[in-house]
Design an enzyme around this catalytic site. Structure first.
Site, PDB file in Angstrom:
ATOM      1  CG  HIS A 117      -0.343 -21.272 -11.279  1.00 37.82           C
ATOM      2  ND1 HIS A 117       0.134 -20.153 -11.384  1.00 37.82           N
ATOM      3  CD2 HIS A 117      -0.653 -21.626  -9.770  1.00 37.82           C
ATOM      4  CE1 HIS A 117      -0.170 -19.504 -10.345  1.00 37.82           C
ATOM      5  NE2 HIS A 117      -0.372 -20.216  -9.366  1.00 37.82           N
ATOM      6  CG  ASP A 154      -4.881 -17.623  -6.945  1.00 40.63           C
ATOM      7  OD1 ASP A 154      -5.424 -18.462  -6.461  1.00 40.63           O
ATOM      8  OD2 ASP A 154      -3.581 -17.149  -6.737  1.00 40.63           O
ATOM      9  CG  HIS A 156       0.044 -17.507  -6.414  1.00 38.12           C
ATOM     10  ND1 HIS A 156      -0.851 -18.148  -5.648  1.00 38.12           N
ATOM     11  CD2 HIS A 156       1.341 -17.592  -5.785  1.00 38.12           C
ATOM     12  CE1 HIS A 156      -0.292 -18.321  -4.440  1.00 38.12           C
ATOM     13  NE2 HIS A 156       1.247 -18.196  -4.337  1.00 38.12           N
TER      14      HIS A 156
HETATM   15 ZN   LIG Z   1      -2.865 -18.811  -5.678  1.00 43.04          ZN
END
Ligand SMILES: [Zn+2]
Length: 336
Positions: A117, A154, A156
């Site tokens: 991220h 993942d 996300h």
């Molecule tokens: Zn994640």
């Protein structure tokens, strides 16, 4: 398989009760040990700072260093923390991925903090926070290696990795839970890359409750065909165990069977593959998943202790629509 681990990765601390905490590594290490993994300590490298600057802006790197030097646990944003040991941990993770790529062997990097991220200046795209991440280890590895593709499973969306690689002809494929239902809120099929990077950013958002059968479709119909056409010389897998149905942060509905299918499919490309730990917040799944990964790579065969999961009718039909959209958007760049 090489497993990169060092105690310094536990030196990155987060606030009491935080899901991303040092104990995650104890469980993952235990699982890898149960599988008989060969552990390697990452060595310090001189080229880390230079490579860090290829992915992140200098001002951001300086900002993080200053927070590390404060000498106390500091809140960077509502999700993300920096402790005195954070910088050493994050830089050692980068050393590990560079060494893993140099080794041309299959590797598993059990490092923290996670990275996918983290964008050029920290918070990536429209995300509200940095989602526990400091420096983007996967993107730095992708920029360092020759002919590397990044596959991010993942749960996300790897918004930071997308942001850093967006104008590069480095393939980034992300499978993740529908961004309308989960942080960071990006990762739609029409985000395809720009300039030289156009067509090299592939997002496959999946509805909550997709399950192992839906995930298999995603791999068979998009992920693997695109990867085979791209023909990577090495692969980085941003491996989050948080798509598992017992993960506390998401609702993807996978079991270890779904992960196993993904791992076997990716290994079928027959290129050196670096599995890099990103998320995953259920300790038992971190342990069992890590054990499974090492055993699969070593050809020891592993049967997950749970039944395969399947999509409910609604998730299946929603996934069908999404796959049709992904194929329509990407048919300009890939045979799908
Ligand atoms: Zn994640």
């Amino acid at each position: 398989m090489r497993v990169y681990y060092d105690e310094v990765f536990k030196g990155h601390e987060t606030v009491q009760g935080h899901p991303e905490n040092p104990r995650r590594l104890d469980y993952a290490v235990e699982g890898a040990k149960e599988a008989g993994a060969r552990f390697v300590a990452p060595r310090a490298r001189n080229d880390v700072i230079q490579l860090l600057e290829a992915a992140h802006r200098r001002e951001y790197i300086k900002y993080v260093e200053d927070l590390c030097n404060l000498g106390s646990l500091t809140e960077l944003d509502g999700d993300t923390w920096i402790s005195p040991g954070t910088c050493r941990a994050a830089l050692t993770a980068i050393s590990a991925i560079l060494d893993a790529l140099d080794s041309r062997e299959h590797s598993y990097i059990l490092a923290r903090p996670p990275g996918h991220h983290a964008g050029k200046s920290g918070r990536a795209l429209t995300a509200p926070t940095q989602g526990f991440c400091i420096f983007n280890t996967a993107a730095i590895g992708a920029l360092y290696g020759d002919g590397v593709a990044v596959v991010d499973i993942d749960v996300h969306h790897g918004n930071g990795t997308q942001e850093i690689l967006y104008d590069k002809d480095v393939l980034y494929i992300s499978t993740h839970q529908d961004p309308l239902t989960l942080y960071p809120g990006t990762g739609f099929p029409d985000e395809v890359g720009i300039g030289r990077g156009e067509g090299y950013n592939v997002n496959i958002p999946m509805p909550p409750g997709t399950g192992d059968d839906g995930f298999k479709r995603v791999l068979d119909e998009v992920v693997m065909p695109v990867l085979k056409q791209y023909g990577p010389k090495a692969l980085i897998v941003s491996l989050g165990w948080d798509a598992h149905r017992e993960d506390p942060l998401a609702n993807m509905g996978l079991t270890l069977n779904g992960y196993r299918y993904a791992i076997k499919s990716l290994l079928g490309l027959n290129v050196p593959t670096v599995f890099l730990l990103e998320g995953g917040y259920n300790f038992q799944i971190l342990r069992e998943g890590s054990k499974m990964l090492v055993m699969e790579v070593e050809g020891l065969g592993y049967s997950p202790p749970e039944e395969r999961s399947s999509s409910d009718h609604r998730a299946w039909s929603k996934l069908s629509n999404t796959l049709a959209e992904v194929k329509a958007v990407h048919s300009r760049y890939w045979r799908l």
